[in-house]
Write a protein that holds these residues in place. Structure first.
Motif, PDB file in Angstrom:
ATOM      1  N   THR A   8      32.091  51.941  36.448  1.00 44.63           N
ATOM      2  CA  THR A   8      33.006  52.261  35.273  1.00 44.63           C
ATOM      3  C   THR A   8      34.248  51.744  35.261  1.00 44.63           C
ATOM      4  O   THR A   8      35.159  51.845  34.145  1.00 44.63           O
ATOM      5  N   ALA A   9      34.586  51.259  36.574  1.00 41.70           N
ATOM      6  CA  ALA A   9      35.904  50.614  36.807  1.00 41.70           C
ATOM      7  C   ALA A   9      35.797  49.173  35.834  1.00 41.70           C
ATOM      8  O   ALA A   9      35.008  48.533  35.631  1.00 41.70           O
ATOM      9  N   PRO A  10      37.381  48.766  35.589  1.00 43.52           N
ATOM     10  CA  PRO A  10      37.433  47.652  34.719  1.00 43.52           C
ATOM     11  C   PRO A  10      36.863  46.351  35.757  1.00 43.52           C
ATOM     12  O   PRO A  10      37.010  46.613  36.902  1.00 43.52           O
ATOM     13  N   LEU A  11      36.206  45.242  35.105  1.00 43.62           N
ATOM     14  CA  LEU A  11      35.707  44.123  35.961  1.00 43.62           C
ATOM     15  C   LEU A  11      36.437  43.021  35.561  1.00 43.62           C
ATOM     16  O   LEU A  11      36.937  42.926  34.364  1.00 43.62           O
ATOM     17  N   ALA A  12      36.388  42.001  36.545  1.00 43.23           N
ATOM     18  CA  ALA A  12      36.949  40.647  35.936  1.00 43.23           C
ATOM     19  C   ALA A  12      35.860  39.668  36.430  1.00 43.23           C
ATOM     20  O   ALA A  12      35.054  39.999  37.485  1.00 43.23           O
ATOM     21  N   GLY A  32      20.649  36.838  31.652  1.00 41.25           N
ATOM     22  CA  GLY A  32      21.655  37.046  32.663  1.00 41.25           C
ATOM     23  C   GLY A  32      22.488  38.327  32.322  1.00 41.25           C
ATOM     24  O   GLY A  32      21.974  39.403  32.225  1.00 41.25           O
ATOM     25  N   LEU A  33      23.864  38.007  31.667  1.00 41.42           N
ATOM     26  CA  LEU A  33      24.576  39.249  31.435  1.00 41.42           C
ATOM     27  C   LEU A  33      25.440  38.735  30.322  1.00 41.42           C
ATOM     28  O   LEU A  33      25.951  37.618  29.983  1.00 41.42           O
ATOM     29  N   LEU A  34      25.579  39.906  29.222  1.00 47.17           N
ATOM     30  CA  LEU A  34      26.278  39.450  27.955  1.00 47.17           C
ATOM     31  C   LEU A  34      27.527  40.222  28.307  1.00 47.17           C
ATOM     32  O   LEU A  34      27.594  41.644  28.808  1.00 47.17           O
ATOM     33  N   PHE A  35      28.846  39.908  27.941  1.00 48.04           N
ATOM     34  CA  PHE A  35      29.940  40.820  28.218  1.00 48.04           C
ATOM     35  C   PHE A  35      30.915  40.812  26.739  1.00 48.04           C
ATOM     36  O   PHE A  35      30.833  39.564  26.087  1.00 48.04           O
ATOM     37  N   LEU A  36      31.955  41.727  26.939  1.00 44.89           N
ATOM     38  CA  LEU A  36      33.008  41.554  25.890  1.00 44.89           C
ATOM     39  C   LEU A  36      34.305  41.562  26.598  1.00 44.89           C
ATOM     40  O   LEU A  36      34.366  42.199  27.597  1.00 44.89           O
ATOM     41  N   ALA A  37      35.227  40.622  26.096  1.00 43.16           N
ATOM     42  CA  ALA A  37      36.454  40.559  26.810  1.00 43.16           C
ATOM     43  C   ALA A  37      37.402  41.404  25.757  1.00 43.16           C
ATOM     44  O   ALA A  37      37.149  41.633  24.678  1.00 43.16           O
ATOM     45  N   PRO A  38      38.650  41.774  26.297  1.00 44.50           N
ATOM     46  CA  PRO A  38      39.551  42.332  25.395  1.00 44.50           C
ATOM     47  C   PRO A  38      39.604  41.711  24.138  1.00 44.50           C
ATOM     48  O   PRO A  38      39.841  40.579  23.957  1.00 44.50           O
ATOM     49  N   THR A  70      33.932  40.830  39.882  1.00 40.98           N
ATOM     50  CA  THR A  70      34.489  41.739  40.916  1.00 40.98           C
ATOM     51  C   THR A  70      34.923  43.120  40.031  1.00 40.98           C
ATOM     52  O   THR A  70      35.197  42.969  38.976  1.00 40.98           O
ATOM     53  N   VAL A  71      35.400  44.031  40.777  1.00 40.54           N
ATOM     54  CA  VAL A  71      35.952  45.049  40.119  1.00 40.54           C
ATOM     55  C   VAL A  71      37.564  44.451  39.996  1.00 40.54           C
ATOM     56  O   VAL A  71      38.138  43.896  40.956  1.00 40.54           O
ATOM     57  N   LEU A  72      38.228  44.833  38.856  1.00 42.15           N
ATOM     58  CA  LEU A  72      39.689  44.242  38.693  1.00 42.15           C
ATOM     59  C   LEU A  72      40.629  44.863  39.645  1.00 42.15           C
ATOM     60  O   LEU A  72      40.652  46.018  39.943  1.00 42.15           O
ATOM     61  N   GLY A  73      41.213  44.183  40.444  1.00 45.53           N
ATOM     62  CA  GLY A  73      42.230  44.495  41.320  1.00 45.53           C
ATOM     63  C   GLY A  73      41.699  44.566  42.762  1.00 45.53           C
ATOM     64  O   GLY A  73      42.427  44.807  43.611  1.00 45.53           O
ATOM     65  N   CYS A  74      40.339  44.422  42.897  1.00 45.49           N
ATOM     66  CA  CYS A  74      39.926  44.499  44.062  1.00 45.49           C
ATOM     67  C   CYS A  74      40.212  43.310  44.822  1.00 45.49           C
ATOM     68  O   CYS A  74      40.350  42.105  44.441  1.00 45.49           O
ATOM     69  N   HIS A  75      40.214  43.503  46.219  1.00 53.21           N
ATOM     70  CA  HIS A  75      40.278  42.432  47.283  1.00 53.21           C
ATOM     71  C   HIS A  75      41.565  41.390  46.981  1.00 53.21           C
ATOM     72  O   HIS A  75      41.733  40.470  46.680  1.00 53.21           O
ATOM     73  N   THR A  77      45.426  42.127  44.195  1.00 54.29           N
ATOM     74  CA  THR A  77      45.523  42.468  42.964  1.00 54.29           C
ATOM     75  C   THR A  77      45.811  40.989  42.107  1.00 54.29           C
ATOM     76  O   THR A  77      46.691  40.478  42.707  1.00 54.29           O
ATOM     77  N   ASP A  78      45.161  41.126  40.857  1.00 51.72           N
ATOM     78  CA  ASP A  78      45.364  39.961  40.145  1.00 51.72           C
ATOM     79  C   ASP A  78      46.530  40.422  39.042  1.00 51.72           C
ATOM     80  O   ASP A  78      45.890  40.901  37.955  1.00 51.72           O
ATOM     81  N   THR A  79      47.584  40.163  39.170  1.00 52.75           N
ATOM     82  CA  THR A  79      48.773  40.639  38.240  1.00 52.75           C
ATOM     83  C   THR A  79      48.649  40.207  36.857  1.00 52.75           C
ATOM     84  O   THR A  79      48.954  41.087  35.811  1.00 52.75           O
ATOM     85  N   GLU A  80      48.252  39.030  36.459  1.00 50.66           N
ATOM     86  CA  GLU A  80      47.839  38.407  35.131  1.00 50.66           C
ATOM     87  C   GLU A  80      46.812  39.478  34.538  1.00 50.66           C
ATOM     88  O   GLU A  80      47.062  39.803  33.302  1.00 50.66           O
ATOM     89  N   LEU A  81      45.503  39.698  35.284  1.00 54.54           N
ATOM     90  CA  LEU A  81      44.540  40.293  34.678  1.00 54.54           C
ATOM     91  C   LEU A  81      44.950  41.759  34.381  1.00 54.54           C
ATOM     92  O   LEU A  81      44.508  42.302  33.289  1.00 54.54           O
ATOM     93  N   ALA A  82      45.450  42.316  35.412  1.00 56.99           N
ATOM     94  CA  ALA A  82      46.190  43.645  35.464  1.00 56.99           C
ATOM     95  C   ALA A  82      46.935  43.846  34.011  1.00 56.99           C
ATOM     96  O   ALA A  82      46.817  45.138  33.548  1.00 56.99           O
ATOM     97  N   SER A  83      47.874  43.031  33.911  1.00 56.87           N
ATOM     98  CA  SER A  83      48.668  43.026  32.650  1.00 56.87           C
ATOM     99  C   SER A  83      48.017  43.148  31.343  1.00 56.87           C
ATOM    100  O   SER A  83      48.203  43.889  30.466  1.00 56.87           O
ATOM    101  N   GLN A  84      46.824  42.000  31.415  1.00 59.30           N
ATOM    102  CA  GLN A  84      46.084  41.862  30.452  1.00 59.30           C
ATOM    103  C   GLN A  84      45.271  43.288  29.970  1.00 59.30           C
ATOM    104  O   GLN A  84      45.071  43.610  28.903  1.00 59.30           O
ATOM    105  N   PHE A  85      44.656  44.082  31.069  1.00 58.76           N
ATOM    106  CA  PHE A  85      44.082  45.065  30.961  1.00 58.76           C
ATOM    107  C   PHE A  85      44.913  46.114  30.406  1.00 58.76           C
ATOM    108  O   PHE A  85      44.412  47.065  29.445  1.00 58.76           O
ATOM    109  N   ALA A  86      46.305  46.331  31.076  1.00 67.73           N
ATOM    110  CA  ALA A  86      47.222  47.348  30.648  1.00 67.73           C
ATOM    111  C   ALA A  86      47.276  47.132  29.203  1.00 67.73           C
ATOM    112  O   ALA A  86      47.650  48.018  28.158  1.00 67.73           O
TER     113      ALA A  86
END
Length: 114
Positions: A8-12, A32-38, A70-75, A77-86
């Motif tokens: 349930t955590a945000p993914l990247a 495989g996998l189907l996904f939606l982006a913001p 990966t889980v967003l921010g795991c291993h 922090t990716d500040t750009e993706l974290a900002s996009q998620f916010a």
């Protein structure tokens, strides 16, 4: 970790070319996998769902074809993706009435998977 489709955590996702993207929803697909982006709902229908082909391997991080999820921010922090998620979370709070409901999204994903 866990099955990719129960997290349930945000993914990247990181693609072979090094580019990264947030995955706000994931769906099983026969290939495989189907996904939606913001902000997927603002795109044309043919660009809303993204398909990553290949078997899904791992328990987090996960490998699908040449992409790694990966889980967003795991291993680190990716500040750009974290900002996009916010920004995405803020948008949802302000525009919740306009956003498609869960059943509609699942139906769209099922139709896209055909």
């Amino acid at each position: 970790m866990a099955d990719l489709f129960t997290v349930t955590a945000p993914l990247a996702i990181r693609f072979k070319d090094g580019s990264k993207q947030i995955m706000i929803r994931t769906f099983k697909h026969k290939d495989g996998l189907l996904f939606l982006a913001p902000f997927w709902h603002e795109l044309s229908e043919d660009k809303q769902f993204q398909l990553i082909t290949g078997p899904i391997k791992g328990e987090g991080p996960w490998k699908i074809g040449s992409a790694v999820v990966t889980v967003l921010g795991c291993h680190g922090t990716d500040t750009e993706l974290a900002s996009q998620f916010a920004d995405w979370q803020s948008y949802l709070v302000q525009n919740n009435a306009e956003y498609p409901n869960d059943e509609m999204i699942k139906s769209m994903a099922a139709n896209h998977s055909k």
